[in-house]
Write an enzyme that holds these catalytic residues in place. Structure first.
Site, PDB file in Angstrom:
ATOM      1  N   GLU A 137      35.203  38.803  39.613  1.00 52.67           N
ATOM      2  CA  GLU A 137      36.014  39.324  40.708  1.00 52.67           C
ATOM      3  C   GLU A 137      35.605  40.762  41.013  1.00 52.67           C
ATOM      4  O   GLU A 137      36.054  41.698  40.324  1.00 52.67           O
ATOM      5  CB  GLU A 137      37.491  39.323  40.315  1.00 52.67           C
ATOM      6  CG  GLU A 137      38.070  37.951  40.074  1.00 52.67           C
ATOM      7  CD  GLU A 137      39.577  37.925  40.335  1.00 52.67           C
ATOM      8  OE1 GLU A 137      39.994  37.113  41.156  1.00 52.67           O
ATOM      9  OE2 GLU A 137      40.302  38.723  39.735  1.00 52.67           O
ATOM     10  N   GLY A 186      43.948  34.941  44.943  1.00 47.20           N
ATOM     11  CA  GLY A 186      45.160  35.748  44.883  1.00 47.20           C
ATOM     12  C   GLY A 186      46.067  35.435  46.067  1.00 47.20           C
ATOM     13  O   GLY A 186      46.757  34.416  46.094  1.00 47.20           O
ATOM     14  N   GLY A 187      46.013  36.279  47.094  1.00 43.39           N
ATOM     15  CA  GLY A 187      46.909  36.167  48.257  1.00 43.39           C
ATOM     16  C   GLY A 187      46.995  34.760  48.831  1.00 43.39           C
ATOM     17  O   GLY A 187      48.097  34.268  49.117  1.00 43.39           O
ATOM     18  N   HIS A 197      42.191  40.975  33.933  1.00 48.69           N
ATOM     19  CA  HIS A 197      42.168  41.117  35.398  1.00 48.69           C
ATOM     20  C   HIS A 197      41.993  42.600  35.730  1.00 48.69           C
ATOM     21  O   HIS A 197      42.500  43.466  35.008  1.00 48.69           O
ATOM     22  CB  HIS A 197      43.470  40.569  35.992  1.00 48.69           C
ATOM     23  CG  HIS A 197      43.413  40.477  37.486  1.00 48.69           C
ATOM     24  ND1 HIS A 197      43.621  41.557  38.305  1.00 48.69           N
ATOM     25  CD2 HIS A 197      43.128  39.429  38.300  1.00 48.69           C
ATOM     26  CE1 HIS A 197      43.466  41.179  39.567  1.00 48.69           C
ATOM     27  NE2 HIS A 197      43.166  39.890  39.591  1.00 48.69           N
ATOM     28  N   GLU A 235      43.447  44.436  37.734  1.00 46.25           N
ATOM     29  CA  GLU A 235      44.712  45.181  37.842  1.00 46.25           C
ATOM     30  C   GLU A 235      45.241  45.571  36.467  1.00 46.25           C
ATOM     31  O   GLU A 235      45.889  46.602  36.306  1.00 46.25           O
ATOM     32  CB  GLU A 235      45.737  44.335  38.633  1.00 46.25           C
ATOM     33  CG  GLU A 235      45.401  44.343  40.123  1.00 46.25           C
ATOM     34  CD  GLU A 235      45.737  43.065  40.866  1.00 46.25           C
ATOM     35  OE1 GLU A 235      46.601  42.304  40.413  1.00 46.25           O
ATOM     36  OE2 GLU A 235      45.104  42.832  41.918  1.00 46.25           O
ATOM     37  N   GLY A 255      41.883  41.525  47.487  1.00 43.98           N
ATOM     38  CA  GLY A 255      42.930  41.919  48.433  1.00 43.98           C
ATOM     39  C   GLY A 255      42.435  42.724  49.614  1.00 43.98           C
ATOM     40  O   GLY A 255      43.233  43.269  50.371  1.00 43.98           O
ATOM     41  N   SER A 301      39.355  37.771  47.911  1.00 47.28           N
ATOM     42  CA  SER A 301      39.490  37.395  49.328  1.00 47.28           C
ATOM     43  C   SER A 301      38.971  35.993  49.630  1.00 47.28           C
ATOM     44  O   SER A 301      38.374  35.764  50.687  1.00 47.28           O
ATOM     45  CB  SER A 301      38.827  38.453  50.221  1.00 47.28           C
ATOM     46  OG  SER A 301      39.454  39.708  50.047  1.00 47.28           O
ATOM     47  N   ASN A 310      46.245  32.850  41.255  1.00 43.92           N
ATOM     48  CA  ASN A 310      46.901  33.952  40.539  1.00 43.92           C
ATOM     49  C   ASN A 310      47.995  34.519  41.436  1.00 43.92           C
ATOM     50  O   ASN A 310      47.704  35.215  42.399  1.00 43.92           O
ATOM     51  CB  ASN A 310      45.850  35.022  40.199  1.00 43.92           C
ATOM     52  CG  ASN A 310      46.466  36.249  39.547  1.00 43.92           C
ATOM     53  OD1 ASN A 310      47.655  36.261  39.189  1.00 43.92           O
ATOM     54  ND2 ASN A 310      45.668  37.301  39.385  1.00 43.92           N
ATOM     55  N   TRP A 311      49.239  34.198  41.100  1.00 43.05           N
ATOM     56  CA  TRP A 311      50.353  34.625  41.963  1.00 43.05           C
ATOM     57  C   TRP A 311      50.654  36.113  41.819  1.00 43.05           C
ATOM     58  O   TRP A 311      51.426  36.669  42.578  1.00 43.05           O
ATOM     59  CB  TRP A 311      51.617  33.833  41.620  1.00 43.05           C
ATOM     60  CG  TRP A 311      51.570  32.386  41.992  1.00 43.05           C
ATOM     61  CD1 TRP A 311      50.513  31.696  42.542  1.00 43.05           C
ATOM     62  CD2 TRP A 311      52.638  31.438  41.863  1.00 43.05           C
ATOM     63  NE1 TRP A 311      50.859  30.397  42.754  1.00 43.05           N
ATOM     64  CE2 TRP A 311      52.160  30.194  42.340  1.00 43.05           C
ATOM     65  CE3 TRP A 311      53.943  31.509  41.389  1.00 43.05           C
ATOM     66  CZ2 TRP A 311      52.956  29.045  42.360  1.00 43.05           C
ATOM     67  CZ3 TRP A 311      54.731  30.356  41.395  1.00 43.05           C
ATOM     68  CH2 TRP A 311      54.242  29.147  41.888  1.00 43.05           C
ATOM     69  N   LYS A 312      50.113  36.755  40.794  1.00 41.31           N
ATOM     70  CA  LYS A 312      50.437  38.161  40.502  1.00 41.31           C
ATOM     71  C   LYS A 312      51.974  38.294  40.403  1.00 41.31           C
ATOM     72  O   LYS A 312      52.618  37.357  39.935  1.00 41.31           O
ATOM     73  CB  LYS A 312      49.798  39.079  41.532  1.00 41.31           C
ATOM     74  CG  LYS A 312      48.278  38.790  41.649  1.00 41.31           C
ATOM     75  CD  LYS A 312      47.499  39.776  42.425  1.00 41.31           C
ATOM     76  CE  LYS A 312      46.017  39.361  42.434  1.00 41.31           C
ATOM     77  NZ  LYS A 312      45.161  40.281  43.154  1.00 41.31           N
TER      78      LYS A 312
HETATM   79  P1  13P Z   1      42.786  38.064  46.565  1.00 41.37           P
HETATM   80  O1  13P Z   1      42.426  36.609  46.680  1.00 41.37           O
HETATM   81  O2  13P Z   1      44.140  38.382  47.150  1.00 41.37           O
HETATM   82  O3  13P Z   1      41.698  38.948  47.061  1.00 41.37           O
HETATM   83  O4  13P Z   1      42.968  38.373  44.990  1.00 41.37           O
HETATM   84  C1  13P Z   1      41.990  37.983  44.113  1.00 41.37           C
HETATM   85  C2  13P Z   1      42.498  38.144  42.734  1.00 41.37           C
HETATM   86  O5  13P Z   1      42.719  39.245  42.264  1.00 41.37           O
HETATM   87  C3  13P Z   1      42.741  36.918  41.947  1.00 41.37           C
HETATM   88  O6  13P Z   1      42.915  37.206  40.598  1.00 41.37           O
END
Ligand code: 13P
Length: 266
Positions: free
Chosen positions: A179, A246-247, A109, A111, A185, A225, A17-19
């Site tokens: 999640e 994510g990251g 998600h 967010e 994050g 993470s 997920n590149w956000k």
């Molecule tokens: P991180 O891997 O950066 O913790 O993010 C997870 C995420 O929100 C994937 O959708």
């Protein structure tokens, strides 16, 4: 090394997920390098499926590249409208995503739930809309640190999944992603045992609501993470079938290493 047919024939899915990162030019460069790096390493998508979730504005470029070079890489969007078309400024319909050959779409998600006030009802409507347009929803659920203190580990994710399944039938192809909000994050991933306990509870919800067949074939991902150094612990769990990253999905070598977990983590 694990068998590729383990866990009831569920092919592991590693989803990035590149956000709101990487524009369409950066996406083209990233996807080319990722596909080459996986090909060089002899990676096969039938062992572990890899998928990326870039911003909407990148999807047409990614579609063109994947189709032209026949890349073994799935892709999808990070959100979808619950509506098909009309006066919904800023929204993108499932019909449009289907035209872009999106296999998947991330729905609910944390967010979106917190920053865009998406309720369980909206998540259910978006899930139904994705299915209607032939796109596999990746339904995200997870508790905050406060929920964890108040209600324990699985109560909130279980309630969120039950609500999201309102428009899902036993014939629908879906993916679930657990999640925990406190792990996103933060650098503080859940332990593999914590992830397993909640993923097992989520599979029980699938069993209750959609039947044992769907429950045994649906992939449940862990997210929060995830890195190349901790993916192995999650993938050893019987009810964890992949990761929503994510990251670490923005770092080419790191993401490729997570996708290739079978080669170094067992
Ligand atoms: P991180 O891997 O950066 O913790 O993010 C997870 C995420 O929100 C994937 O959708």
């Amino acid at each position: 090394m694990v068998e590729t047919t383990y866990k009831h024939n569920r092919t592991p899915l590693i989803a990035g997920n590149w956000k709101m990162n990487l524009d369409h030019l950066q996406a083209i460069a990233f996807v080319q390098k990722l596909a080459w790096s996986l090909k060089d390493a002899g990676h096969s998508s039938s062992d572990v499926e890899a998928a990326i979730f870039p911003p909407f504005t990148d999807l047409r470029s990614v579609q063109t590249l994947v189709a032209a070079d026949k890349l073994q890489l799935a892709y999808g969007a990070q959100d979808v409208s619950q509506h098909d078309s009309g006066a919904f400024t800023g929204e993108v319909s499932g019909a449009f995503l289907a035209q872009l050959d999106c296999t998947y779409v991330i729905i609910g998600h944390s967010e979106r739930r917190t920053l865009h006030a998406e309720s369980d009802e909206v998540v259910a409507a978006k899930t139904a809309s994705a299915i209607k347009h032939g796109i596999v929803p990746i339904i995200c659920v997870g508790e905050t640190a406060e929920d964890l203190d108040k209600h324990g580990p699985s109560a909130v994710p279980v309630a969120q999944l039950k609500a999201a399944l309102a428009g899902v039938t036993s014939a629908s192809d879906i993916v679930v992603a657990y999640e925990p909000v406190w792990a996103i994050g933060s650098g503080q991933a859940a332990t593999p045992e914590q992830a397993e306990a909640v993923c097992a509870a989520l599979r029980a919800v699938l069993d209750e609501t959609l039947g044992s067949d769907v429950a045994s074939k649906t992939r449940i991902l862990y997210g929060g993470s995830v890195k190349s150094t901790n993916i192995g612990g999650f993938m050893k769990q019987p009810n964890v079938d992949g990761a929503l990253v994510g990251g670490a999905s923005l770092d080419l070598a790191e993401f490729a290493s997570i996708i290739r977990f079978q080669k170094h983590a067992f």
